[in-house]
Design an enzyme around this catalytic site. Structure first.
Site, PDB file in Angstrom:
ATOM      1  N   ASP A 162      -9.705   2.783   2.100  1.00 31.64           N
ATOM      2  CA  ASP A 162      -9.632   2.155   3.421  1.00 31.64           C
ATOM      3  C   ASP A 162     -10.133   3.107   4.501  1.00 31.64           C
ATOM      4  OD1 ASP A 162      -8.659  -0.335   2.704  1.00 31.64           O
ATOM      5  OD2 ASP A 162      -6.564   0.242   2.916  1.00 31.64           O
ATOM      6  N   LYS A 190       0.799  -1.227   0.000  1.00 34.16           N
ATOM      7  CA  LYS A 190       0.000   0.000   0.000  1.00 34.16           C
ATOM      8  C   LYS A 190       0.834   1.281   0.000  1.00 34.16           C
ATOM      9  CE  LYS A 190      -4.113  -2.047   2.063  1.00 34.16           C
ATOM     10  NZ  LYS A 190      -5.145  -1.949   3.116  1.00 34.16           N
TER      11      LYS A 190
END
Length: 322
Positions: free
Chosen positions: A122, A86
């Site tokens: 997220d 990420k």
């Protein structure tokens, strides 16, 4: 709406809009993301193929830069990015959305007009899930375990969801301190602090969130000493495969209020689907797909189309030979 769905779903597959997407990560065979995306794509009349790109079984393991390039050449519309890429993926992107910039991590890449644009769903995914499941709890002081890619998003989500002081711990004390300093610069000097997990810390917190990969099927165990659990604490784990991690099981047996990563997984997938397709998905339909897989023995990796994987492999081989 039902009439429109019926008409779209009865189009010949050759006439449907084609979407090719995927998930890049390590040890992700249990992911339910492919099923959620493909089922919702089908419901909306798309010819939607979602690829599981697990670098664990790829031998030799490709470089992330090569995997992104190969996916772009193969015509992917977008990719989801998960552990451990990420933060690493950001250096290979052309643009970042506002949330990705603020968080410093990307979990969705959209290929558009020859560019790679990074987003982070997220943050909103965790915030919506936390508010739904823990919004009525005491959560002034919270322990966040993990300052990596997922932890970055969770930290911002918690501080915008009513948490007054976020105590951060990580296997790397330096990384925890860096995140705390970054958050203090954005939210205030009294809002974040790097800490170590000790018996003395427990009376100071209302609950805790595990934002590490420890507890996944690939990385069994617990990042929090189970002997420190108290019934008054609430416990959230962002992991969802398995749904009940060792930490959540122990917390539930202790009498703690608990929540798995299922809510975050669904909400972030809803936002990612919209970014990749430009269409508004039905969050309840995607949740139903997620839940339908709870007791399924089907290997989600079987959703991967062999023809597309072969093409991707060919592109990777060509990149390696350069």
């Amino acid at each position: 709406m039902a009439e429109l769905e019926h008409r779209l779903n009865n189009q010949p597959i050759q006439q449907r809009r084609k979407i090719l997407a995927g998930l890049i990560g390590q040890g992700i065979q249990g992911s339910r993301t492919p099923a959620m995306h493909q089922a919702e794509g089908e419901r909306l009349g798309l010819h939607y193929l979602y690829q599981l790109l697990d670098t664990d079984p790829m031998q030799p393991a490709p470089r992330l830069a090569d995997l992104l390039q190969a996916a772009q050449w193969c015509g992917f519309s977008g990719l989801n990015i998960t552990f451990p890429y990420k933060q690493q993926v950001m250096q290979y992107l052309d643009e970042l959305g506002d949330t990705a910039k603020a968080v410093g991590a990307v979990n969705t890449v959209v290929f558009k007009d020859g560019k790679r644009i990074g987003h982070n769903t997220d943050l909103s995914g965790f915030a919506l899930s936390f508010q739904a499941q823990m919004g009525d709890t005491q959560h002034e002081r919270v322990l966040l375990i993990g300052a990596g890619g997922a932890g970055l998003a969770v930290a911002h989500a918690l501080l915008t969801s009513g948490v007054q002081t976020l105590l951060i711990t990580d296997v790397s004390a330096e990384r925890a301190q860096e995140l705390a300093q970054s958050l203090m610069a954005q939210y205030g000097s009294d809002r974040a602090q790097a800490v170590a997990i000790t018996a003395e810390l427990i009376p100071q917190i209302d609950g805790l969130v595990n934002a590490t990969p420890v507890g996944m099927a690939k990385l069994p165990g617990t990042p929090f000493p189970l002997e420190f659990l108290e019934a008054r604490l609430w416990v959230v784990d962002i992991i969802y495969f398995p749904i009940e991690t060792e930490l959540l099981k122990a917390a539930r047996l202790k009498g703690c209020r608990v929540a798995s990563g299922a809510g975050m997984a669904v909400f972030q997938a809803v936002a990612a689907f919209e970014l990749i397709t430009g269409l508004h998905p039905d969050s309840e339909a995607m949740r139903a797909t997620f839940n339908s897989l709870a007791n399924s023995s089907t290997k989600h990796a079987e959703l991967v189309g062999k023809e597309t994987v072969d093409k991707l492999t060919s592109e990777l081989d060509a990149l390696r030979k350069k």
